[in-house]
Scaffold this active site. Structure first.
Site, PDB file in Angstrom:
ATOM      1  N   HIS A   1       1.208  -1.175   0.418  1.00 24.83           N
ATOM      2  CA  HIS A   1       0.121   0.410   0.090  1.00 24.83           C
ATOM      3  C   HIS A   1       0.414   1.049   0.469  1.00 24.83           C
ATOM      4  O   HIS A   1       0.689   2.307  -0.700  1.00 24.83           O
ATOM      5  CB  HIS A   1      -0.513   0.280   1.506  1.00 24.83           C
ATOM      6  CG  HIS A   1      -2.043  -0.943   1.061  1.00 24.83           C
ATOM      7  ND1 HIS A   1      -2.548  -2.087  -0.109  1.00 24.83           N
ATOM      8  CD2 HIS A   1      -2.270  -1.599   2.552  1.00 24.83           C
ATOM      9  CE1 HIS A   1      -3.175  -2.386   0.307  1.00 24.83           C
ATOM     10  NE2 HIS A   1      -3.727  -2.528   1.691  1.00 24.83           N
TER      11      HIS A   1
ATOM     12  N   MET B   1      -3.243  22.731   2.894  1.00 24.66           N
ATOM     13  CA  MET B   1      -1.715  23.610   2.923  1.00 24.66           C
ATOM     14  C   MET B   1      -1.970  23.825   4.021  1.00 24.66           C
ATOM     15  O   MET B   1      -2.401  24.918   4.807  1.00 24.66           O
ATOM     16  CB  MET B   1      -1.644  24.125   2.180  1.00 24.66           C
ATOM     17  CG  MET B   1      -0.071  24.366   1.679  1.00 24.66           C
ATOM     18  SD  MET B   1       1.037  23.760   1.834  1.00 24.66           S
ATOM     19  CE  MET B   1       1.469  23.634  -0.028  1.00 24.66           C
TER      20      MET B   1
ATOM     21  N   GLN C   1      -7.721   8.669   4.042  1.00 22.25           N
ATOM     22  CA  GLN C   1      -9.115   7.727   4.941  1.00 22.25           C
ATOM     23  C   GLN C   1      -8.485   8.547   6.501  1.00 22.25           C
ATOM     24  O   GLN C   1      -7.627   8.546   7.049  1.00 22.25           O
ATOM     25  CB  GLN C   1      -8.862   6.554   4.825  1.00 22.25           C
ATOM     26  CG  GLN C   1      -7.439   6.048   5.068  1.00 22.25           C
ATOM     27  CD  GLN C   1      -8.411   4.585   4.964  1.00 22.25           C
ATOM     28  OE1 GLN C   1      -8.575   3.780   3.997  1.00 22.25           O
ATOM     29  NE2 GLN C   1      -7.327   3.594   5.980  1.00 22.25           N
TER      30      GLN C   1
END
Length: 515
Positions: free
Chosen positions: A274, A403, A396
């Site tokens: 991942h 920013m 998630q």
């Protein structure tokens, strides 16, 4: 489905919206989707819900698709339907009509059989052929998709049975495609052996090695962010970026999966696949085009540029209580936490640490990319102690991009404070349902788009990076440090981050905006 051919318009099956949805079609013949391991958790929780959502939205048509479940469990069609229905019935009732639910459930047919003998697969082929005849599909022109929701140990024998018993006639216009789930082996040798066994049966364009992180909305957005926005282009390099963190945190332990997890550990389970996939998209050069092979070529170049991992740039951990699970060996050396610093030896990234961090039983649950920029030279506001500029992509939960930047504190004094420019998906896209990763990847498989799937040379390059470290852990030469559940992990991991150059911001917390 591909880039050529005609188009048709279908009504999107959803209570959320009713506008027409364009679906590109370049192939004829009906579509048979076979879920092998249909009675297992992965199929119940991910594969079947994803197929239903594609059906509900009009991407799968009732007049062309049929879904087959295959497993060793001896149950009926209705038994399988009830198993699926019992898991996510609340969701179904909330989003669609009983008629649509009933219509979809009766697209499902179940076949029972073993994974290593021909009998069950001959029966499966017979059922698929009956469906193709019923749809008046020209012989050999139909499409067959086999989704292996199975342990990797049975991939070779299952693929042999598919090749022997269930192949379509590609020379007549149809296709047969195979989707395999991770993990793809446990180290370089086992991955290569698995690739060789499957590669003897199927060509690379027929194989789709699925990593569901590549289907996540914010991961899909990375190429657009990097290459469609002018202000990122001059900043995305060693001259401006100090370090990159890619983080996966869970606030729970192995939760009854200790025996399975102990066989792999956090590096194999999360980091090697991942997080490394995300690193490739963050670090790759601009591809020649958006063609899948051009994108995958650039990802492989990144992996081949990664330097060998240094011992002093690794911290492993195991939470207290992990070995209390009766399925976990009493003297298990398996890490449930790891922080690993990778160095990319190329012109763009020389000297920039890429920090991959993953752990279970920590103090929060999230996955994010955190790109920290260098200090402002000649800082006339003396605000260095407040923290650096950071670009954060939250994968998630609560998908967002923001920013972190320094601004003037409102008021009469000239004082500075950290704030953010924030794009939170839940607020900005209130009428949009973000698709699950499996929905996108299954649809890509049907369309024949391999952009978001792992190519064989990419898989090999990824294992080459981590195999030496994994072997030392397996041999007991590299020990994990204990840490308390609900903590940040071992204190040594924060010390490693500090040595790598990461500057933690104190006194600032990002709060997802409310609707």
């Amino acid at each position: 489905m591909g880039s050529g051919g005609g188009q048709w318009i279908v009504e999107k099956r959803s209570s959320f919206r009713s506008e027409p949805l364009e679906v590109n079609v370049s192939e004829t013949g009906c579509l048979s989707i076979v879920v092998l391991g249909a009675s297992g958790d992965l199929a119940k929780k991910k594969t079947f819900p994803a197929l239903f959502n594609l059906y509900r939205q009009g991407f799968l048509q009732s007049n062309e698709v049929h879904i087959f479940g295959y497993a060793r469990t001896k149950i009926s069609d209705d038994d399988l339907r009830n198993r699926i229905r019992s898991f996510w019935c609340v969701f179904l009732v909330a989003c669609c009509s009983i008629m649509l639910m009933t219509e979809w459930f009766y697209q499902i047919k179940y076949v029972s059989g073993s994974y290593d003998t021909e009998g069950g697969f001959r029966m499966l082929d017979k059922e698929i052929s009956l469906h193709e005849e019923f749809r008046n599909s020209t012989e050999g022109s139909s499409r067959r998709l086999f989704y292996l929701a199975l342990p990797p140990s049975v991939y070779p024998v299952v693929c042999r049975m598919i090749k022997l018993c269930c192949m379509n006639k590609s020379h007549l216009g149809g296709w047969t495609r195979i989707v395999v789930e991770k993990p793809f082996g446990k180290d370089l040798d086992s991955a290569e052996k698995l690739s060789n066994q499957i590669g003897e049966l199927f060509e690379e364009p027929q194989l789709y090695r699925i990593d569901h992180y590549l289907g996540k909305e914010l991961v899909q957005n990375l190429l657009v962010l990097r290459f469609a926005n002018r202000f990122f282009l001059p900043l995305w390099n060693r001259d401006n970026i100090d370090n990159v963190q890619i983080v996966f945190r869970e606030d729970f332990g192995t939760e009854g999966r200790g025996g399975y997890f102990d066989e792999y550990g956090i590096i194999r389970d999360i980091i090697q696949n991942h997080l490394l996939q995300v690193l490739c998209l963050v670090a790759m050069e601009k591809p020649v085009s958006l063609k899948p092979e051009h994108i995958r070529d650039e990802k492989v170049k990144v992996l081949q540029s990664v330097m060998p991992i240094k011992d002093e740039e690794v911290v492993l951990g195991q939470y207290n209580g992990y070995r209390d699970d009766p399925t976990v060996p009493d003297h298990s050396n398996t890490p449930t936490f790891a922080t690993v610093v990778l160095r990319i030896h190329n012109e763009r990234w020389e000297g920039v640490p890429f920090i991959l961090k993953a752990g279970k039983a920590l103090n929060s649950r999230k996955a994010e990319i955190r790109i920290q920029f260098k200090d402002v030279p000649g800082d006339i506001f003396r605000c260095k102690n407040q923290g650096r500029n950071e670009f954060v992509i939250r994968l998630q939960p609560s998908e967002a991009m923001y920013m972190k930047l320094t601004v003037k504190q409102p008021g009469l004094e000239m004082s500075t404070v950290q704030s953010e420019l924030d794009l939170s998906y839940g607020q900005r896209y209130q009428q949009v349902t973000i698709p699950e990763a499996y929905e996108r990847l299954i649809l890509d498989t049907i369309r024949g788009d391999q952009q978001h799937f792992v190519r064989r040379d990419e898989l090999r390059a990824a294992w080459e990076i981590f195999t030496p470290l994994l072997h030392r852990i397996d041999d007991g030469e590299f020990k994990p440090l204990p840490y308390q559940p609900g903590s940040r992990g071992p204190a040594e991991a924060d010390e490693l981050l500090e040595r790598a150059g990461y500057v933690q911001t104190h006194g600032y917390i990002w709060i997802p905006p409310t609707l």
